[in-house]
Enzyme design. Structure first.
Site, PDB file in Angstrom:
ATOM      1  N   THR A  46       0.819  -1.206   0.000  1.00  0.00           N
ATOM      2  CA  THR A  46       0.000   0.000   0.000  1.00  0.00           C
ATOM      3  C   THR A  46       0.856   1.261   0.000  1.00  0.00           C
ATOM      4  OG1 THR A  46      -1.665  -1.207   1.274  1.00  0.00           O
ATOM      5  CG2 THR A  46      -1.878   1.184   1.190  1.00  0.00           C
ATOM      6  N   TYR A 109     -13.343  -3.061   0.056  1.00  0.00           N
ATOM      7  CA  TYR A 109     -14.563  -2.489  -0.536  1.00  0.00           C
ATOM      8  C   TYR A 109     -15.724  -3.481  -0.576  1.00  0.00           C
ATOM      9  CZ  TYR A 109     -17.616   0.301  -3.515  1.00  0.00           C
ATOM     10  OH  TYR A 109     -18.676   1.006  -3.997  1.00  0.00           O
ATOM     11  N   TYR A 135      -2.432 -10.234   4.648  1.00  0.00           N
ATOM     12  CA  TYR A 135      -2.322  -8.843   5.093  1.00  0.00           C
ATOM     13  C   TYR A 135      -3.687  -8.382   5.590  1.00  0.00           C
ATOM     14  CZ  TYR A 135      -1.270  -3.783   4.788  1.00  0.00           C
ATOM     15  OH  TYR A 135      -1.088  -2.444   5.057  1.00  0.00           O
ATOM     16  N   ARG A 140      -8.227   0.059   6.101  1.00  0.00           N
ATOM     17  CA  ARG A 140      -8.237   0.264   4.648  1.00  0.00           C
ATOM     18  C   ARG A 140      -9.242  -0.627   3.935  1.00  0.00           C
ATOM     19  NH1 ARG A 140      -4.221   3.402   2.505  1.00  0.00           N
ATOM     20  NH2 ARG A 140      -2.411   3.870   3.831  1.00  0.00           N
ATOM     21  N   LYS A 164       0.728 -10.229   8.032  1.00  0.00           N
ATOM     22  CA  LYS A 164       1.032  -8.857   8.401  1.00  0.00           C
ATOM     23  C   LYS A 164      -0.223  -8.333   9.093  1.00  0.00           C
ATOM     24  CE  LYS A 164       2.110  -4.250   6.622  1.00  0.00           C
ATOM     25  NZ  LYS A 164       2.316  -3.397   5.422  1.00  0.00           N
ATOM     26  N   ILE A 206       6.609  -5.510   9.159  1.00  0.00           N
ATOM     27  CA  ILE A 206       6.747  -4.920   7.829  1.00  0.00           C
ATOM     28  C   ILE A 206       6.484  -3.443   8.039  1.00  0.00           C
ATOM     29  CG2 ILE A 206       5.834  -4.788   5.487  1.00  0.00           C
ATOM     30  CD1 ILE A 206       5.301  -7.777   5.629  1.00  0.00           C
TER      31      ILE A 206
END
Length: 292
Positions: A46, A109, A135, A140, A164, A206
């Site tokens: 990202t 989304y 992840y 987000r 992550k 990360i």
């Protein structure tokens, strides 16, 4: 997956003032991270602003980082999305021979159920020729990958080797660490709680800030892994204000201001992101100059 223990850097993509990719700056950032002692590089996460790059630009970034790395560090490639079929097609057709693993974000989304998330990552695991790092970043994606779903995936697919974890929830991270299979890695996706997650039994981070301060941040994580708690927290508290600052007005706007303050690159981002305001620019610049 010993290569994923420690500090991975989620590399940002430097842009020139005309918004084109700054190749020389990208090479400088890669070399700074490597020379600073991080354990591996993460490409097109990202932080890379890959959502605002076209296919040719993404391929150029991959090629540039591979060439700059010169085989010195393991590399992880971001391959994810909210169209499962498209992600599977990329995994089946892309040459992944240069990479140790892929980093694959939970679908955004669409807001799938836990079963939908499981089925998405099942398809990813079955298509990927290399190990998969899940992840989870609910801020987000709009949905949280619950520990029960992560553990189910980790037990069902041997090539799902790590997560992550960026929910920002220490209790959730501890549940993952408690219930995970023995060799499954829990990696912090949040710089501020990376050290606490490591001390709770996690395997590293990360990181965003590590590309600005790779020597200090990667050393902090190594100290944590070696249970040298007091020394590790000295570094944590030295950089905690800066960690807050680089995320205050969005990522990667903050870390790109660090780039500028270090003389590495412009603090340019692509819309819909905007660069940090003057007040934050001055505060970050002051911190960087003091701690160079």
């Amino acid at each position: 997956m010993q290569s994923l223990i420690g500090t991975g850097v989620a590399l940002a993509t430097p842009f020139k003032k005309d918004l084109s990719i700054d190749t020389e700056a990208l090479i400088r950032i890669v070399n700074l991270s490597i020379d600073g002692g991080v354990e591996y590089l993460v490409i097109l996460g990202t932080t890379a602003e890959n959502a605002t790059m076209n296919k040719e630009e993404r391929e150029f970034v991959i090629k540039t980082i591979i060439e700059a790395n010169k085989g010195r560090l393991p590399m992880v490639l971001g391959v994810g999305g909210n169209n499962t079929a498209e992600v599977v097609e990329e995994l089946k057709t892309r040459d992944l021979s240069q990479f140790d693993a892929i980093l694959s974000i939970s679908p955004y989304y669409n807001k799938p159920t836990q079963e939908g998330i499981y089925q998405h990552f099942k398809a990813v695991a079955e298509a990927s020729p290399i190990p998969v790092i899940l992840y989870n970043v609910p801020s987000r994606t709009g949905s949280n990958v619950l520990p029960s779903t992560v553990i189910r995936l980790a037990n069902d697919f041997k090539n799902i080797v790590a997560i992550k974890e960026a929910a920002g929830d220490m209790i959730q991270a501890m549940r993952l660490i408690k219930d995970k299979p023995k060799d499954f890695l829990v990696l912090s996706g949040d710089d501020m709680i990376a050290l606490p997650i490591v001390l709770a039994g996690g395997s590293g981070v990360i990181s965003v800030i590590a590309q600005g301060f790779p020597k200090e941040f990667s050393e902090m994580i190594r100290l944590g892994l070696n249970r040298k708690v007091d020394d590790a927290f000295k570094i944590q508290y030295l950089f905690s204000d800066c960690i807050d600052m680089i995320f205050e007005q969005g990522n990667p706007a903050g870390i790109k201001q660090v780039y500028q303050s270090l003389g590495l690159a412009e603090n340019t981002v692509r819309l819909p992101l905007v660069k940090v305001d003057e007040s934050l620019e001055n505060r970050i610049d002051k911190f960087v100059k003091k701690n160079q």
